[in-house]
Design a protein around this motif. Structure first.
Motif, PDB file in Angstrom:
ATOM      1  N   VAL A 169       0.866  -1.185   0.000  1.00 15.18           N
ATOM      2  CA  VAL A 169       0.000   0.000   0.000  1.00 15.18           C
ATOM      3  C   VAL A 169       0.900   1.232   0.000  1.00 15.18           C
ATOM      4  O   VAL A 169       1.711   1.419   0.906  1.00 15.18           O
ATOM      5  CB  VAL A 169      -0.924   0.024   1.234  1.00 15.18           C
ATOM      6  CG1 VAL A 169      -1.871   1.222   1.162  1.00 15.18           C
ATOM      7  CG2 VAL A 169      -1.708  -1.276   1.341  1.00 15.18           C
ATOM      8  N   GLN A 170       0.755   2.072  -1.028  1.00 16.42           N
ATOM      9  CA  GLN A 170       1.599   3.255  -1.152  1.00 16.42           C
ATOM     10  C   GLN A 170       0.737   4.515  -1.099  1.00 16.42           C
ATOM     11  O   GLN A 170      -0.392   4.530  -1.587  1.00 16.42           O
ATOM     12  CB  GLN A 170       2.375   3.217  -2.471  1.00 16.42           C
ATOM     13  CG  GLN A 170       3.277   2.003  -2.606  1.00 16.42           C
ATOM     14  CD  GLN A 170       4.010   1.976  -3.941  1.00 16.42           C
ATOM     15  OE1 GLN A 170       5.072   2.558  -4.090  1.00 16.42           O
ATOM     16  NE2 GLN A 170       3.431   1.292  -4.905  1.00 16.42           N
ATOM     17  N   GLY A 171       1.294   5.554  -0.522  1.00 13.45           N
ATOM     18  CA  GLY A 171       0.561   6.815  -0.437  1.00 13.45           C
ATOM     19  C   GLY A 171       1.269   7.777   0.490  1.00 13.45           C
ATOM     20  O   GLY A 171       2.119   7.387   1.297  1.00 13.45           O
ATOM     21  N   GLU A 172       0.902   9.044   0.384  1.00 11.44           N
ATOM     22  CA  GLU A 172       1.499  10.063   1.227  1.00 11.44           C
ATOM     23  C   GLU A 172       1.122   9.839   2.690  1.00 11.44           C
ATOM     24  O   GLU A 172       0.144   9.154   2.999  1.00 11.44           O
ATOM     25  CB  GLU A 172       1.031  11.456   0.783  1.00 11.44           C
ATOM     26  CG  GLU A 172       1.468  11.826  -0.616  1.00 11.44           C
ATOM     27  CD  GLU A 172       0.885  13.166  -1.077  1.00 11.44           C
ATOM     28  OE1 GLU A 172       0.297  13.881  -0.222  1.00 11.44           O
ATOM     29  OE2 GLU A 172       1.013  13.492  -2.261  1.00 11.44           O
ATOM     30  N   SER A 173       1.895  10.431   3.583  1.00  9.05           N
ATOM     31  CA  SER A 173       1.613  10.343   5.015  1.00  9.05           C
ATOM     32  C   SER A 173       0.244  10.933   5.313  1.00  9.05           C
ATOM     33  O   SER A 173      -0.104  12.004   4.821  1.00  9.05           O
ATOM     34  CB  SER A 173       2.696  11.087   5.794  1.00  9.05           C
ATOM     35  OG  SER A 173       2.444  11.020   7.178  1.00  9.05           O
ATOM     36  N   GLY A 174      -0.549  10.210   6.108  1.00  2.00           N
ATOM     37  CA  GLY A 174      -1.858  10.710   6.507  1.00  2.00           C
ATOM     38  C   GLY A 174      -2.998  10.369   5.585  1.00  2.00           C
ATOM     39  O   GLY A 174      -4.119  10.840   5.792  1.00  2.00           O
ATOM     40  N   THR A 175      -2.757   9.545   4.555  1.00  5.52           N
ATOM     41  CA  THR A 175      -3.829   9.222   3.598  1.00  5.52           C
ATOM     42  C   THR A 175      -4.711   8.062   4.056  1.00  5.52           C
ATOM     43  O   THR A 175      -5.749   7.804   3.453  1.00  5.52           O
ATOM     44  CB  THR A 175      -3.242   8.879   2.215  1.00  5.52           C
ATOM     45  OG1 THR A 175      -2.209   7.905   2.368  1.00  5.52           O
ATOM     46  CG2 THR A 175      -2.673  10.113   1.541  1.00  5.52           C
ATOM     47  N   GLY A 176      -4.296   7.349   5.109  1.00  7.89           N
ATOM     48  CA  GLY A 176      -5.114   6.250   5.617  1.00  7.89           C
ATOM     49  C   GLY A 176      -4.680   4.882   5.119  1.00  7.89           C
ATOM     50  O   GLY A 176      -5.530   4.029   4.859  1.00  7.89           O
ATOM     51  N   LYS A 177      -3.379   4.669   5.021  1.00 10.22           N
ATOM     52  CA  LYS A 177      -2.888   3.378   4.512  1.00 10.22           C
ATOM     53  C   LYS A 177      -3.236   2.222   5.461  1.00 10.22           C
ATOM     54  O   LYS A 177      -3.563   1.129   5.015  1.00 10.22           O
ATOM     55  CB  LYS A 177      -1.369   3.449   4.282  1.00 10.22           C
ATOM     56  CG  LYS A 177      -0.964   4.462   3.210  1.00 10.22           C
ATOM     57  CD  LYS A 177       0.509   4.443   2.923  1.00 10.22           C
ATOM     58  CE  LYS A 177       1.346   5.020   4.035  1.00 10.22           C
ATOM     59  NZ  LYS A 177       1.098   6.479   4.247  1.00 10.22           N
ATOM     60  N   GLU A 178      -3.171   2.487   6.772  1.00 11.25           N
ATOM     61  CA  GLU A 178      -3.529   1.417   7.715  1.00 11.25           C
ATOM     62  C   GLU A 178      -5.020   1.093   7.636  1.00 11.25           C
ATOM     63  O   GLU A 178      -5.410  -0.072   7.782  1.00 11.25           O
ATOM     64  CB  GLU A 178      -3.154   1.808   9.146  1.00 11.25           C
ATOM     65  CG  GLU A 178      -3.432   0.685  10.143  1.00 11.25           C
ATOM     66  CD  GLU A 178      -2.866   0.941  11.537  1.00 11.25           C
ATOM     67  OE1 GLU A 178      -3.332   0.267  12.488  1.00 11.25           O
ATOM     68  OE2 GLU A 178      -1.970   1.799  11.676  1.00 11.25           O
ATOM     69  N   LEU A 179      -5.864   2.098   7.392  1.00 11.93           N
ATOM     70  CA  LEU A 179      -7.297   1.831   7.227  1.00 11.93           C
ATOM     71  C   LEU A 179      -7.552   0.921   6.026  1.00 11.93           C
ATOM     72  O   LEU A 179      -8.439   0.070   6.056  1.00 11.93           O
ATOM     73  CB  LEU A 179      -8.066   3.142   7.043  1.00 11.93           C
ATOM     74  CG  LEU A 179      -8.423   3.927   8.306  1.00 11.93           C
ATOM     75  CD1 LEU A 179      -9.229   5.159   7.935  1.00 11.93           C
ATOM     76  CD2 LEU A 179      -9.189   3.068   9.290  1.00 11.93           C
ATOM     77  N   VAL A 180      -6.761   1.121   4.961  1.00 11.82           N
ATOM     78  CA  VAL A 180      -6.878   0.247   3.786  1.00 11.82           C
ATOM     79  C   VAL A 180      -6.514  -1.181   4.176  1.00 11.82           C
ATOM     80  O   VAL A 180      -7.220  -2.141   3.828  1.00 11.82           O
ATOM     81  CB  VAL A 180      -5.964   0.744   2.639  1.00 11.82           C
ATOM     82  CG1 VAL A 180      -5.925  -0.279   1.508  1.00 11.82           C
ATOM     83  CG2 VAL A 180      -6.443   2.093   2.115  1.00 11.82           C
ATOM     84  N   ALA A 181      -5.411  -1.346   4.918  1.00 17.11           N
ATOM     85  CA  ALA A 181      -4.990  -2.686   5.349  1.00 17.11           C
ATOM     86  C   ALA A 181      -6.050  -3.332   6.230  1.00 17.11           C
ATOM     87  O   ALA A 181      -6.365  -4.530   6.081  1.00 17.11           O
ATOM     88  CB  ALA A 181      -3.658  -2.590   6.084  1.00 17.11           C
ATOM     89  N   ARG A 182      -6.610  -2.567   7.149  1.00 20.14           N
ATOM     90  CA  ARG A 182      -7.650  -3.109   8.033  1.00 20.14           C
ATOM     91  C   ARG A 182      -8.908  -3.480   7.248  1.00 20.14           C
ATOM     92  O   ARG A 182      -9.573  -4.479   7.554  1.00 20.14           O
ATOM     93  CB  ARG A 182      -7.994  -2.091   9.127  1.00 20.14           C
ATOM     94  CG  ARG A 182      -6.892  -1.919  10.169  1.00 20.14           C
ATOM     95  CD  ARG A 182      -7.296  -0.964  11.281  1.00 20.14           C
ATOM     96  NE  ARG A 182      -6.233  -0.816  12.260  1.00 20.14           N
ATOM     97  CZ  ARG A 182      -6.024  -1.652  13.273  1.00 20.14           C
ATOM     98  NH1 ARG A 182      -6.839  -2.696  13.443  1.00 20.14           N
ATOM     99  NH2 ARG A 182      -5.038  -1.460  14.116  1.00 20.14           N
ATOM    100  N   SER A 183      -9.238  -2.680   6.242  1.00 20.95           N
ATOM    101  CA  SER A 183     -10.411  -2.982   5.424  1.00 20.95           C
ATOM    102  C   SER A 183     -10.218  -4.276   4.647  1.00 20.95           C
ATOM    103  O   SER A 183     -11.153  -5.064   4.503  1.00 20.95           O
ATOM    104  CB  SER A 183     -10.689  -1.823   4.461  1.00 20.95           C
ATOM    105  OG  SER A 183     -11.039  -0.653   5.167  1.00 20.95           O
ATOM    106  N   ILE A 184      -8.998  -4.491   4.148  1.00 19.37           N
ATOM    107  CA  ILE A 184      -8.697  -5.747   3.446  1.00 19.37           C
ATOM    108  C   ILE A 184      -8.911  -6.932   4.382  1.00 19.37           C
ATOM    109  O   ILE A 184      -9.535  -7.933   4.024  1.00 19.37           O
ATOM    110  CB  ILE A 184      -7.248  -5.736   2.914  1.00 19.37           C
ATOM    111  CG1 ILE A 184      -7.096  -4.689   1.814  1.00 19.37           C
ATOM    112  CG2 ILE A 184      -6.840  -7.120   2.402  1.00 19.37           C
ATOM    113  CD1 ILE A 184      -5.654  -4.430   1.394  1.00 19.37           C
TER     114      ILE A 184
END
Length: 439
Positions: A169-184
């Protein structure tokens, strides 16, 4: 005797400033004068102003920009525009920018008095009194949004949620990368299995390997017992490795073995353990650039990018901002106020316009502070300075000494109300010399 109202006058025409000053002083108002927008902002910082009177057409920075700036930074100060170039477009522009009244030159003393009185009676822009309450939130799992960029991320999540493919998961700081991982993890069939989040950047380099893979008793100083690591804790579930780019090359080598062989070896042990773990890694840095600098293993990069998800920055999800604002208003309204908190439309417009370099994390922090500072409604004055309209002043061109001297003398004359005796004292020259210079 002067009235309590302080009026700031802004015009590059010295004669108009003197005329306004004379009229307003005779009406018992106290005035401050500035020949440029930059000078006006200096006065505003240190002086309590009750009314702004400004021209539109001025060099470098015009009156429209000043009105916009004040509408957001000083929303309670009414703004009166005086211009010598009237047009319907100008009138519409200044009213939309936040001006309270609009009069044209030449004007009579009574016309000025009426405009000043009406402006002082209007202490707040009408829109700030309106309220917008949180709307129904739409999204996926804990993530909020309906924009096209958001939907693209959701589509990939739907495809990978039920398998153990490795994901980056790639993205700027603060974009919600951990939320994406949790959603997966939590939207798929492995939702009941463990989800372990590890911030690789928060663990000291010499401890990261032991924390990830575990260690045996006596493996190093302080290892008083055998312990499992994060990978063993995540067995049959998902491990989320945030800021993977911060892992040392030694740890990267161990991670590569985990991905290839599906097994881990504790620090200090020769025996490997078979594991069934889905690895989701995340980074806000460019791994390809780290590879070029020999700071990241290329073979690990290809192992991690079986599936790659790019989380868009908030500036590419403008249409999602109202829903995100609603989410945070509800969250902190209940936490701090024990009730629903609304937001003024003009405050929401500012939030939609700002580019959010800190992304969703920055937006949440802004709303959290605004809710704390408000009394049930977030308005423009509750927003931090950096999100509001800013004026970019052009670099000052080099000028002849005579021009600099002329401008400074004019500035002193304005500040002294055209009192030449006082101006001469400030300039430390006699009145005769001042008269000669004024010619």
């Amino acid at each position: 005797m002067l009235k309590k109202e302080n009026i700031l006058l802004v015009d590059d025409d010295i004669q108009i400033l003197e005329l306004l000053q004379r009229h307003l002083t005779s009406m018992h108002y106290h005035t401050y004068s500035a020949v440029s927008v930059k000078e006006a902002l200096y006065i505003l910082k240190d002086t309590a102003i009750d009314l702004l009177i400004t021209d539109i057409n001025m060099p470098d920075i015009n009156g429209i920009q000043l009105i916009k700036y004040m509408a957001e930074h000083y929303p309670d100060i009414p703004k009166l525009v005086v211009t010598g170039f009237p047009s319907i477009d100008d009138a519409m522009s200044v009213i939309k920018s936040g001006a309270t009244e609009y009069i044209t030159k030449p004007f009579t003393k009574s016309e000025l008095a009426d405009a000043v009185q009406k402006s002082l009676e209007c202490t707040q822009h009408r829109k700030s009194k309106e309220k917008v309450f949180p709307k129904a939130q739409q999204g996926y799992g804990e993530m909020i949004g309906t924009s096209e960029a958001f939907k693209e991320v959701v589509e990939i999540i739907e495809r990978v949620k039920d398998n153990h493919a490795t994901i980056l998961v790639q993205g700027e700081s603060g974009t919600g990368k951990e939320l994406v991982a949790r959603s997966i993890h939590y939207s798929g069939k492995f939702a009941r299995a463990p989800f372990i989040a590890v911030n690789c950047g928060a663990i000291p380099e010499n401890l990261l390997e032991a924390e990830l893979f575990g260690y045996t008793k006596g493996a190093f100083t302080g290892a008083f017992e055998t312990r499992n690591g994060f990978f063993q804790a995540a067995n049959n579930g998902t491990i989320f490795l945030d800021e993977i780019g911060n892992a040392s090359l030694a740890v990267q080598g161990k991670l590569l073995r985990v991905l290839q062989e599906k097994e881990v070896t504790k620090v200090g042990s020769q025996k490997s353990e078979k594991l069934n773990v889905r690895v989701i890694a995340a980074t806000n840095s460019s791994l390809t650039e780290l590879i070029e600098k020999k700071l990241f293993r290329e073979d690990l990069y290809y192992r991690l990018t079986v599936v790659s998800i790019s989380v868009p920055p908030l500036r590419e999800r403008i249409s999602d901002i109202p829903m995100l604002v609603s989410k945070f208003l509800q969250k902190y309204g209940v936490e701090y106020k024990d009730r629903l908190v609304g937001i003024a439309p003009d405050a929401l417009e500012i939030l939609e316009r700002y580019p959010w370099p800190g992304n969703i994390r920055e937006l949440e922090n802004v709303i959290q502070r605004a809710v704390i500072m408000s009394d049930g409604q977030v308005t423009v004055k509750h927003l931090p300075e950096q999100v509001k309209f800013q004026i970019d002043f052009p670099e000052q061109a080099l000028k002849p000494l005579k021009q600099v001297e002329k401008e400074y003398i004019e500035k002193v004359l304005v500040a002294t109300g055209n009192n030449k005796t006082k101006a001469a004292e400030i300039l430390q020259i006699d009145r005769k010399t001042l008269r000669e210079k004024l010619k």
